[in-house]
Design a protein around this motif. Structure first.
Motif, PDB file in Angstrom:
ATOM      1  N   GLU A  62     105.076  44.345   2.463  1.00 35.10           N
ATOM      2  CA  GLU A  62     105.541  43.421   3.493  1.00 35.10           C
ATOM      3  C   GLU A  62     106.954  43.769   3.972  1.00 35.10           C
ATOM      4  O   GLU A  62     107.880  43.893   3.191  1.00 35.10           O
ATOM      5  N   PHE A  64     110.589  43.297   5.669  1.00 34.92           N
ATOM      6  CA  PHE A  64     111.550  42.201   5.807  1.00 34.92           C
ATOM      7  C   PHE A  64     112.776  42.576   6.626  1.00 34.92           C
ATOM      8  O   PHE A  64     113.610  41.729   6.916  1.00 34.92           O
ATOM      9  N   TYR A 109     109.915  40.893  10.455  1.00 34.32           N
ATOM     10  CA  TYR A 109     108.765  40.555   9.631  1.00 34.32           C
ATOM     11  C   TYR A 109     107.452  41.034  10.234  1.00 34.32           C
ATOM     12  O   TYR A 109     106.398  40.517   9.903  1.00 34.32           O
TER      13      TYR A 109
END
Length: 136
Positions: A62, A64, A109
């Motif tokens: 993921e 960030f 994101y």
């Protein structure tokens, strides 16, 4: 005779601090910077807007954060637009000249990004664009 334990305690505490620092480096810092490789694209300015598409690498988790570095040379000022799937998120007017040096670092994101380089009609030059999606 009373023994002074200050020096051995200092050495032990220093050893613990160094071990914790090394563990933090190996477990957290090193993976962040070894997994987050650069995407590099070269843009030859010809007076027309150019769109560049960047995506995270498949082994990344993921995202960030996003880091973009623009370097090179131009003879005119130019603009950049950074967009995600929802549209433009950031616009920048960058001063041209013999040496261009621009950096963008921001929370991000999304797994992809589109960067549009908008030169002036008479602009000539060459830019190197480095993009990194930061993830754990």
């Amino acid at each position: 005779m009373k023994r002074n334990l200050t020096f051995p305690l200092f050495i032990a505490a220093l050893g613990v601090i160094l071990a914790l620092g090394f563990a933090a480096y190996r477990l957290f810092l090193n993976p962040v910077y070894t997994q987050n490789l650069d995407h590099v694209k070269i843009v030859h300015l010809n007076g027309k807007a150019q769109k560049l598409h960047f995506e995270k690498f498949t082994n990344q988790e993921e995202v960030f954060s996003l880091e973009i570095e623009v370097s090179g040379h131009t003879n005119e000022n130019f603009s950049l637009t950074i967009a995600d799937k929802n549209g433009p998120q950031y616009n920048a007017s960058i001063k041209g000249g013999k040496k261009v040096n621009f950096t963008y670092v921001q929370d991000w994101y999304e797994d992809e990004m589109e960067l549009t380089v908008i030169p002036k009609p008479s602009d000539k030059g060459k830019l190197e664009i480095r993009c990194r999606f930061i993830s754990f």
